[in-house]
Design a protein around this motif. Structure first.
Motif, PDB file in Angstrom:
ATOM      1  N   GLY A 216       0.790  -1.231   0.000  1.00 27.61           N
ATOM      2  CA  GLY A 216       0.000   0.000   0.000  1.00 27.61           C
ATOM      3  C   GLY A 216       0.819   1.275   0.000  1.00 27.61           C
ATOM      4  O   GLY A 216       0.298   2.345   0.321  1.00 27.61           O
ATOM      5  N   GLY A 217       2.105   1.180  -0.326  1.00 23.84           N
ATOM      6  CA  GLY A 217       2.955   2.365  -0.296  1.00 23.84           C
ATOM      7  C   GLY A 217       3.365   2.773   1.108  1.00 23.84           C
ATOM      8  O   GLY A 217       4.045   3.789   1.296  1.00 23.84           O
ATOM      9  N   MET A 218       2.992   1.967   2.118  1.00 28.16           N
ATOM     10  CA  MET A 218       3.274   2.301   3.513  1.00 28.16           C
ATOM     11  C   MET A 218       4.515   1.587   4.038  1.00 28.16           C
ATOM     12  O   MET A 218       5.116   2.017   5.025  1.00 28.16           O
ATOM     13  CB  MET A 218       2.066   1.976   4.380  1.00 28.16           C
ATOM     14  CG  MET A 218       0.779   2.665   3.912  1.00 28.16           C
ATOM     15  SD  MET A 218      -0.652   2.249   4.914  1.00 28.16           S
ATOM     16  CE  MET A 218      -0.267   3.130   6.427  1.00 28.16           C
ATOM     17  N   VAL A 219       4.868   0.476   3.419  1.00 26.85           N
ATOM     18  CA  VAL A 219       6.075  -0.263   3.793  1.00 26.85           C
ATOM     19  C   VAL A 219       6.752  -0.715   2.505  1.00 26.85           C
ATOM     20  O   VAL A 219       6.128  -0.786   1.449  1.00 26.85           O
ATOM     21  CB  VAL A 219       5.749  -1.497   4.673  1.00 26.85           C
ATOM     22  CG1 VAL A 219       5.187  -1.070   6.014  1.00 26.85           C
ATOM     23  CG2 VAL A 219       4.769  -2.431   3.954  1.00 26.85           C
ATOM     24  N   GLY A 220       8.020  -1.054   2.614  1.00 23.65           N
ATOM     25  CA  GLY A 220       8.746  -1.470   1.428  1.00 23.65           C
ATOM     26  C   GLY A 220       8.352  -2.858   0.965  1.00 23.65           C
ATOM     27  O   GLY A 220       8.283  -3.791   1.768  1.00 23.65           O
ATOM     28  N   THR A 221       8.106  -3.004  -0.311  1.00 25.26           N
ATOM     29  CA  THR A 221       7.837  -4.311  -0.904  1.00 25.26           C
ATOM     30  C   THR A 221       7.869  -4.162  -2.416  1.00 25.26           C
ATOM     31  O   THR A 221       7.922  -3.041  -2.941  1.00 25.26           O
ATOM     32  CB  THR A 221       6.472  -4.872  -0.455  1.00 25.26           C
ATOM     33  OG1 THR A 221       6.379  -6.238  -0.846  1.00 25.26           O
ATOM     34  CG2 THR A 221       5.319  -4.092  -1.061  1.00 25.26           C
ATOM     35  N   VAL A 222       7.835  -5.279  -3.127  1.00 29.42           N
ATOM     36  CA  VAL A 222       7.835  -5.208  -4.587  1.00 29.42           C
ATOM     37  C   VAL A 222       6.498  -4.634  -5.058  1.00 29.42           C
ATOM     38  O   VAL A 222       5.446  -4.945  -4.496  1.00 29.42           O
ATOM     39  CB  VAL A 222       8.065  -6.600  -5.210  1.00 29.42           C
ATOM     40  CG1 VAL A 222       9.488  -7.040  -4.999  1.00 29.42           C
ATOM     41  CG2 VAL A 222       7.085  -7.633  -4.655  1.00 29.42           C
ATOM     42  N   LEU A 223       6.544  -3.791  -6.064  1.00 28.88           N
ATOM     43  CA  LEU A 223       5.329  -3.150  -6.553  1.00 28.88           C
ATOM     44  C   LEU A 223       4.630  -3.971  -7.631  1.00 28.88           C
ATOM     45  O   LEU A 223       3.440  -3.773  -7.886  1.00 28.88           O
ATOM     46  CB  LEU A 223       5.647  -1.757  -7.099  1.00 28.88           C
ATOM     47  CG  LEU A 223       6.226  -0.770  -6.089  1.00 28.88           C
ATOM     48  CD1 LEU A 223       6.498   0.570  -6.758  1.00 28.88           C
ATOM     49  CD2 LEU A 223       5.291  -0.602  -4.894  1.00 28.88           C
ATOM     50  N   ARG A 224       5.371  -4.868  -8.254  1.00 26.91           N
ATOM     51  CA  ARG A 224       4.787  -5.717  -9.282  1.00 26.91           C
ATOM     52  C   ARG A 224       4.971  -7.188  -8.904  1.00 26.91           C
ATOM     53  O   ARG A 224       5.923  -7.538  -8.206  1.00 26.91           O
ATOM     54  CB  ARG A 224       5.460  -5.451 -10.641  1.00 26.91           C
ATOM     55  CG  ARG A 224       5.137  -4.083 -11.218  1.00 26.91           C
ATOM     56  CD  ARG A 224       5.746  -3.935 -12.620  1.00 26.91           C
ATOM     57  NE  ARG A 224       5.370  -2.649 -13.223  1.00 26.91           N
ATOM     58  CZ  ARG A 224       5.996  -1.509 -13.036  1.00 26.91           C
ATOM     59  NH1 ARG A 224       7.042  -1.487 -12.216  1.00 26.91           N
ATOM     60  NH2 ARG A 224       5.600  -0.391 -13.616  1.00 26.91           N
TER      61      ARG A 224
END
Length: 311
Positions: A216-224
């Motif tokens: 959700g743009g709140m924590v780091g993670t892959v976007l795709r």
């Protein structure tokens, strides 16, 4: 429709049923609660004489909740275009696994069956709002097409066609693996992940597996989504290397075996799996803190008990 409650206006006993309907329609606990609260607000905004004239308050509330969810589904598509990264439904905990009791969280009111598995909810996301309402209300909750017609403002025949179209989408998905079969695979994934064994993870992942993460743009993670078992295995091991002290727990996620990653009692990630022929085909990892609130409360309670028992 739903049974009328025993209170004076027949609505108190309907809330759990309405929450279960709304969650399957929306995939979001917060939006489900808002929809049900709005339905009750409209009910109590009616003049008392009008409420007394309604033979089945439960049917009225279900109709209104369904219409509100239909509107939310329509607007959600536009909102999710601006969502950072992939959007996934809210994961549901089984609180009996955490504290052997029932709490007061909204998630506690959910009936955990095949209609709330992450795999099923993701298929529902592929439907049009009208298809989803028709299918969920008819195939999951057994409402008649005449009742659904009142919600969708269409003919019963048109609602039947919508449900049939949605059903075809569902048939594309396989029948789920038994809980015991999935639990074995998930346990092996946990062991390989903990030992950072890339080769073992690759063996457990289908070569065409896909991993989708929601931060959700709140924590780091892959976007795709990450595609391919080998790439997913490498990513999982890289995460483990960057997060010392991360503890993996085997927990029911939306009623089926999954994994929860936590640190010092703080739940960081909830992972759901889809399994076929002994291998993981899909991983859905929810990291958005707003979607993990029921898990955070449960995890903190267990952590506090553990600390007290060690003292």
């Amino acid at each position: 429709m739903g049974a009328v409650g025993t209170n004076t206006d027949g609505t108190a006993g309907e809330r759990r049923q309405l929450i279960n309907v709304a969650y399957r329609l929306l995939g979001s606990l917060a939006e489900s609660e808002d929809a049900v609260q709005e339905a009750y607000a409209r009910w109590y905004a009616l003049p008392r004489t009008r409420r007394d004239e309604i033979a089945s308050p439960g049917a009225w509330l279900t109709t209104v909740t369904g219409r509100i969810c239909l509107d939310v589904l329509g607007s959600a598509r536009a909102r999710r275009e601006h969502y950072v990264g992939a959007w996934l439904p809210d994961p549901l905990p089984d609180h009996a696994e955490w504290d052997h009791g029932r709490g007061t969280d909204l998630a506690d009111q959910m009936v955990l069956d095949e209609s709330v598995t992450m795999a099923f909810l993701v298929v529902l996301e592929s439907m049009t709002p009208a298809e989803r309402v028709a299918f969920v209300l008819h195939d999951v909750f057994r409402y008649s097409f005449a009742e659904i017609a009142d919600i969708l403002d269409r003919t019963p025949a048109a609602c039947k066609q919508l449900a049939a179209s949605a059903r075809r989408r569902v048939r594309v998905a396989r029948a789920p693996v038994t809980a015991a079969g999935q639990a074995d695979v998930v346990r092996h994934v946990k062991e390989a992940w903990e030992t950072k064994d890339i080769a073992a993870l690759v063996d457990l992942l289908d070569p065409a597996a896909v991993m989708t993460a929601d931060g959700g743009g709140m924590v780091g993670t892959v976007l795709r989504p990450i595609e391919g078992g080998a790439r997913i295995a490498q990513y999982m091991v890289a995460i483990a290397a960057k997060a010392p002290g991360l503890e993996l727990l085997e927990r029911s996620v939306n009623g089926v075996p999954g994994l929860v990653a936590q640190r010092a009692g703080a739940v960081m990630t909830v992972a759901s799996f889809d399994v076929a022929d002994g291998r993981v085909t899909r991983i859905w990892a929810v990291r958005n803190p707003e979607k993990l609130r029921p898990w955070v409360r449960a995890g903190q309670a267990v952590y506090r008990k553990r600390i007290l028992s060690d003292e």
